[in-house]
Scaffold this active site. Structure first.
Site, PDB file in Angstrom:
ATOM      1  CG  ASP A 231     -10.569   4.498  42.753  1.00 25.32           C
ATOM      2  OD1 ASP A 231      -9.883   4.128  41.762  1.00 25.32           O
ATOM      3  OD2 ASP A 231     -11.593   5.192  42.620  1.00 25.32           O
TER       4      ASP A 231
HETATM    5  C1  BGC Z   1     -11.413   5.207  39.098  1.00 25.01           C
HETATM    6  C2  BGC Z   1     -11.758   3.722  39.210  1.00 25.01           C
HETATM    7  C3  BGC Z   1     -10.958   2.961  38.189  1.00 25.01           C
HETATM    8  C4  BGC Z   1      -9.488   3.214  38.425  1.00 25.01           C
HETATM    9  C5  BGC Z   1      -8.584   2.492  37.453  1.00 25.01           C
HETATM   10  C6  BGC Z   1      -9.923   5.453  39.157  1.00 25.01           C
HETATM   11  O1  BGC Z   1      -9.641   6.767  38.852  1.00 25.01           O
HETATM   12  O2  BGC Z   1     -12.051   5.915  40.131  1.00 25.01           O
HETATM   13  O3  BGC Z   1     -13.118   3.533  38.995  1.00 25.01           O
HETATM   14  O4  BGC Z   1     -11.267   1.596  38.261  1.00 25.01           O
HETATM   15  O5  BGC Z   1      -9.234   4.609  38.284  1.00 25.01           O
HETATM   16  O6  BGC Z   1      -8.673   3.057  36.195  1.00 25.01           O
END
Ligand code: BGC
Length: 742
Positions: A231
């Protein structure tokens, strides 16, 4: 000159290989020309493409390219329809190819442990089967269009509070039965191109560097072949993460992680083949890169978003057939959400919708409508005057339809809610309208469940739309007017009180830990087992027609699997869709089981009066629990009841079968209890015979009472303190015999 044949990326110099292991900016991997690898863009997801406009070196919450905002997962969960998820996945794939995105980050299959989780709108359900089936369908659709998916957030990311540090402390059985199966199904059925690890720790270890999760379970048990991506910002120790099985770190950390990898290899702390393994997996993502297509059909995708959204909303209550609204009726539409729809959640999934349809405009196309906003979204204006205007409109109408719900500021990625309540002004408005209108309908928009208490009994009908995407307003109008039959069913329980929810005392945790103390009793598993009354149970939802279930038959086979068949009949006057829900209930075996658990489902379309036969195959896993002693799935010998439910609380047919179950021969050690020794299928009878032979007359009768009293004593102590009758060599022999029988 012929161009050089691209090199195998694992033969590149170490520094270049390390480059491939993290983003070059916020949204893409670096191109490596020597290896013929283009840059790969990975961007959100899950219910529409969010490709940032312009450069990717900015923090990623800037304006994005217009794309269709399909119904978010909260709505898709309520559809109980894998076709809805698959068609959304496919349409997102088509848009991603047009926009130049080879990997779209979704779907999210985390379990709704608490209705307060700020990101519940991005997740499907409180039930792992429902979440897994829908997630697998989404990936199938998206990857069928050649666009990689990223199932997220692996694992036990069930809250936003402290999401980047908190340790989700979850026992093994609960992980296996509740928090992992949706991921398992997506991986084993649909093989997503990537899996995104969660921010949080699981039992103390960051998901990003959790070898058990990322390698042992994900790859060795489930056979995952793609790349694990972090993530965004989830990597704490890059070298530990790589060793654990995290391949791609996102976004760029300006080279720090790559340098740490190079240094570790040079210092002999990290084997280079660990680097090579991840390099090969990340390099494989380049195969997803294609030339952007000519665009996508914006109108067709909007129409699709409308069609699919209508299959998601849940008709909770419809007293006196208040709905559908007859065409000649005088209708007062109340509530700003009718004109300014709430249709998606806040945070990384926020889509720049190609257009937005509101319910008010759509209702005006077929009904005579007066409109009053009743309140403002930001609380500004003269509240009393706005309410008075709405009450006047409702008094003059035959039916009032109040659009209520939560604003985007009430729920979002990044924080959890602290209450289930609707804003007080909205409750006041609903009650004021219901007091004067001949009939009142409430339409709810929210990313997770809200409390219906304080007003539910005052109104005649309630339609829960959750968040329905950019065409949701029109879809709601289709349902209200009866152009489409409501067929959504709750994917999460609506409790009477927050205090009744199973995680209430353990959410969102404290001092860095959240203890999943309710174990497997999540959602309806808790409410049904503890017999806690709810406002509406999991699986509940009405239609404008009625259905009956008959002829249930369950046939088992010698591997403890079963075939279930039944007949469903549309007993009403119009066509409709029914969700057949198959639960399994058992008290057999050594562990406490939930009252019933969803094990299969399907959605059927039936014309008025039509019947159909539905068949399900329940595999042995449908009857199994996770045994923490065996570290495996075990089917308990004994009775298992297959139940067909109109919801988790409303069983309409059931049939009981007896399963042979797994003959588990438990391990025996000197630390095992006296009861375990005497109860052991192999050692027990021999032990008892030998023991009684040395005992005085009457000992056999005393045996049971004795076991009750000292049954929990470890054999080591029993043998030492009381047991001159059981020689050590005999215990040794019995342990060997027990082991041999395992
Ligand atoms: C989120 C993810 C997301 C990523 C990219 C993170 O803060 O938890 O779900 O895909 O950001 O935007």
């Amino acid at each position: 000159m012929t161009s050089a044949t691209p090199l195998d990326p694992t033969t590149l110099p170490l520094e270049q290989k390390a480059l491939l292991l993290s983003g070059q900016d916020f949204w893409s991997t670096p191109a490596v020309e020597a290896a013929g690898l283009p840059s790969v863009v990975l961007t959100d997801g899950p219910h529409g493409v969010r490709r940032q406009q312009g450069d990717f070196d900015q923090i990623g919450l800037l304006e994005s390219v217009p794309a269709t905002c399909f119904p978010p997962a909260v709505a898709v969960g309520s559809s109980w329809d894998p076709e809805v998820a698959e068609r959304i996945g496919a349409a997102i794939g088509v848009e991603a190819r047009a926009i130049g995105v080879p990997v779209v980050l979704g779907p999210g299959v985390n379990i709704k442990r608490s209705p307060l989780c700020g990101r519940n709108f991005e997740y499907y359900s409180e039930d792992p089967l429902l979440a897994g089936v829908l997630g697998a369908a989404h990936v199938r659709g998206q990857q069928g269009e050649g666009v990689g998916a990223s199932v997220k957030h692996f694992a036990a990311n069930n809250q936003e509070t402290q999401r980047m540090q908190v340790s989700a402390d979850v026992d093994e059985r609960t992980l296996r039965e509740i928090y992992l199966p949706a991921f398992e199904r997506v991986v084993t059925e649909s093989q997503p191109a990537t899996v995104m690890c969660a921010y949080n720790r699981v039992n103390g270890v960051y998901a990003s560097q959790n070898r058990w999760l990322l390698t042992e379970v994900l790859r060795e048990e489930w056979g995952f072949r793609g790349a694990v991506v972090s993530d965004w910002g989830a990597v704490d120790d890059r070298v530990a993460a790589l060793e654990a099985g995290l391949d791609l770190q996102m976004p760029s950390d300006h080279g720090a992680g790559n340098q740490a990898v190079v240094d570790a290899v040079r210092a002999g702390r990290l084997a280079e083949d660990v680097v090579d393994r991840s390099v090969a997996r990340v390099a494989a993502l380049a195969g997803l890169v294609t030339e952007p297509t000519d665009g996508f059909d914006v109108d067709a995708h909007h129409a699709l978003a409308r069609e699919l959204a209508a299959g998601c909303a849940v008709l909770l209550k419809n007293d006196g057939d208040t709905l559908p609204l007859g065409s000649g009726r005088r209708v007062a539409v109340v509530g700003e959400f009718a004109r300014t729809p709430r249709f998606q959640g806040g945070g990384s999934s926020h889509v720049n919708a190609t257009r937005v349809e509101d319910a008010l405009t759509a209702l005006r196309a077929s009904l005579t409508v007066t409109f009053a906003p009743g309140s403002t979204l930001d609380g500004s204006g003269d509240a009393a005057a706005l309410r008075a205007e709405a009450v006047a409109a409702a008094r003059d109408a035959e039916v009032a339809v109040v659009f209520a719900g939560l604003a985007e500021s009430d729920e979002s990625e990044g924080f959890d809610r602290s209450t289930l309540d609707l804003p007080a002004a909205q409750v006041q408005l609903i009650r004021a309208v219901a007091a004067v209108a001949p009939r009142t309908v409430v339409v709810l928009s929210s990313g997770s469940v809200v409390s219906l208490e304080g007003w539910h009994d005052d109104v005649d009908a309630v339609l829960a739309g959750f968040l329905l995407g950019q065409a949701g307003g029109a879809a709601l109008a289709d349902l209200l007017t009866g152009a489409v039959d409501p067929s959504g069913r709750l994917a999460e329980t609506i409790p009477l009180r927050l205090q009744d929810t199973p995680s209430y005392l353990n959410f969102p945790g404290e001092q860095g830990h959240v203890r999943y103390g309710e174990g497997v009793m999540v959602g309806y598993r808790h409410f049904e087992t503890a017999e806690v009354p709810v406002r509406y149970p999991f699986g509940h939802g009405l239609s404008y027609t009625t259905f009956a279930t008959s002829d249930l038959q369950v046939r088992t086979n010698d591997v403890d699997a079963a075939t279930v068949t039944l007949t469903v009949t549309n007993t009403g006057e119009r066509a409709g869709r029914h969700v057949v829900q198959v639960y399994v209930a058992t008290t057999a075996g050594p562990v406490r089981r939930p009252a019933r658990e969803l094990r299969a489902f399907t959605k059927v379309s039936l014309a008025a009066g039509e019947s159909t036969t539905v068949a399900f195959e329940l595999d042995r896993r449908a009857f199994a629990y996770w045994d923490v002693r065996e570290h495996d799935w075990v089917v308990a010998a004994g009775e298992h009841t297959v139940q067909i439910g109109d919801s988790a609380a409303d069983v309409v047919a059931e049939a009981t079968v007896t399963l042979a179950g797994d003959a588990v021969v438990p391990e025996l050690t000197l630390g095992s209890s006296v009861a375990e020794w005497f109860g052991h299928p192999v050692a027990g009878p021999q032990l008892l015979a030998g023991f009684l032979a040395t005992m005085p007359e009457g000992a056999a009768e005393m045996h049971e009472g004795m076991l009750q009293m000292i049954g929990s004593m470890p054999m080591r102590r029993f043998a030492a303190d009381f047991g001159s009758a059981i020689p050590a060599a005999e215990l040794e022999r019995l342990m060997t015999a027990a082991q041999a029988a395992r």
